[in-house]
Design an enzyme around this catalytic site. Structure first.
Site, short mmCIF file in Angstrom:
data_model
loop_
_atom_site.label_atom_id
_atom_site.label_comp_id
_atom_site.label_asym_id
_atom_site.label_seq_id
_atom_site.Cartn_x
_atom_site.Cartn_y
_atom_site.Cartn_z
CB SER A 254 -0.91 0.01 1.23
OG SER A 254 -1.77 -1.09 1.26
CB SER A 292 -2.66 -1.88 -3.35
OG SER A 292 -1.85 -0.79 -2.98
CD GLU A 294 -2.87 1.97 -4.19
OE1 GLU A 294 -1.94 1.17 -4.39
OE2 GLU A 294 -4.07 1.61 -4.12
#
Length: 449
Positions: A254, A292, A294
């Site tokens: 991340s 992930s 973000e």
């Protein structure tokens, strides 16, 4: 396994490699601390080696603290906002941040399993400084972002304690910011190389407002073959050389980014600015994978929103939305450079079970850059165009650095919801009473030829 020799030379920031990193100039420290009043501090925890023993180590983690103001952020709040590109991650306190548009606590970065401990530490820090919290004042929800450092760190051992939170806050200072294997970034990877904490800033020219903008990232995303360095497909070359090197495979990782600016922005404008951070992350090689996270948090130091006031209203300075474009470009540049700074300054690290994360080989980056230098040189040698004089019909809206003075800058001609220019011709129900000269559409009696 193919042995990749480690570089012995000094680590340098991305700009020192001569990479093309945008057109706007960085601030004095090329860090988020170039925004006046913003402070950064770290607490780094590195202990033990060998096989993983949950609760004992090895430990490769820490805490990074960002103080939006060197004053009392609880009593003197600031406008804030954020953006979630992909939500397989967490920033505690973000729900309230997006609802109220206010930053009222420090911003902390750490590993996934330490969010609770760090939040508890920040709460104690805030209560000690503001005893009325939860009684005279409302409660607080600290802003704490996380990434998964389990490939190098005994993450389930939860080695981050309240003392580390206090240490990170106590270490907060202006000036240069330590990068790479420090604080919350200690155990983080980026594109299969060692990542961590990175930062960068941009200073807009006076004609564009002269505002300063800074980005700090805790970078922990990506796969090697996707890596782009200064726009060059360096990752594809390195992936072949490192093809037999063990890599983190069970998680994509991340990135948490924090944006600070002294531009006078409202919350919705900060949200929009945070969205453009995603473009900078994408420049380095992220595609915001399924697993992930973000997540971006932002704030502006330009306006102080007091917690206590006898007034019914308070006044804010607000930048016109049409003037946001240079900030969008600047935040994209600063984000890309911050991620690359994290990689360039990080050194190789071995963690749990002998898992090894190599440092980005700067010599390889230099070789790739050398191959493209003739192209970059030809671009730099192009003669710069001079600004055309502003005319009454077409006001100048140039924004090239060093080519426009404040006196020649004109309001933007962009058509926006909050800035629609005057119509150039009357509406149908406002037709002129007398026809334009030379018109053949006069009254019937006007034709006597």
């Amino acid at each position: 396994m193919v042995h990749i020799p480690e570089e012995n030379g000094p680590r340098v920031r991305a700009r020192e490699l001569g990479l093309p990193l945008g057109r706007f100039k960085p601030g004095k420290f090329n860090a988020i601390t170039d925004v006046d009043g913003v402070l950064v501090g770290h607490s780094t925890i590195i202990k033990g080696d060998g096989p993983l023993r949950p609760g004992h180590g090895p430990v490769r983690t820490g805490v990074t603290a960002i103080l939006p103001s060197n004053g009392n952020i609880f009593m003197e709040r600031m406008t804030g906002g954020g953006f979630v590109l992909n939500g397989a991650g967490e920033v505690s306190g973000m729900t309230q941040l997006m609802e109220w548009g206010l930053i009222e606590t420090p911003i902390l970065l750490t590993n996934t399993m330490a969010v609770g401990a760090v939040s508890d530490g920040v709460a104690r820090y805030m209560v000690e400084r503001n005893p009325g919290i939860g009684d005279e004042h409302d409660v607080i929800i600290p802003v704490v972002g996380e990434c998964d450092d389990s490939w190098l760190n005994d993450i389930s051992g939860r080695h981050v304690r309240e003392e580390h939170v206090f240490e990170a806050i106590r270490n907060c200072a202006s000036g240069p910011v330590a990068e790479g294997n420090v604080g919350g970034g200690t155990g983080m990877l980026t594109c299969d190389f060692k990542g961590g904490i990175g930062t960068s800033s941009r200073k807009l020219p006076e004609v564009l407002g002269g505002y300063t903008l800074g980005v700090l990232v805790m970078s922990n995303f990506g796969k090697m073959h996707n890596l782009r360095v200064g726009g060059l497909p360096v990752g594809e070359v390195l992936a072949e050389k490192f093809k037999d090197t063990p890599k983190r495979g069970h998680t994509y990782g991340s990135i948490i980014a924090v944006v600070a600016t002294d531009a006078p922005l409202l919350s919705h404008q900060i949200n929009r600015l945070c969205k453009r951070v995603a473009l900078g992350i994408g420049r380095v090689g992220s595609y915001a994978a399924h697993g992930s996270g973000e997540i971006v948090v932002g704030f502006s130091t330009a306006n102080i929103i007091p917690r206590r006031t006898q007034k019914m209203v308070y006044k804010l300075k607000i930048l016109l939305d049409q003037r946001l474009d240079p900030l969008y470009e600047a935040v994209m540049e600063a984000t890309e450079e911050a991620i690359l700074n994290a990689m360039c300054m990080a050194t190789s690290m071995t963690g749990v079970n002998g898992n090894h994360s190599p440092a980005l080989p700067l010599d390889e980056v230099r070789r790739a850059l050398d191959a493209f230098k003739p192209i970059f040189a030809s671009v730099k040698k192009r003669p710069q165009q001079t600004s055309a004089p502003a005319s009454r019909e077409r006001p100048s809206d140039e924004d090239r650095e060093g080519e426009v003075t404040v006196s020649t800058a004109r309001p933007t001609q962009v058509r926006g919801a909050e800035g629609i220019p005057f119509p150039t011709r009357p509406a149908p129900d406002e037709a002129p009473e007398t026809p334009p000269e030379g018109s053949s559409s006069g009254s019937p009696s006007g034709s006597d030829s």
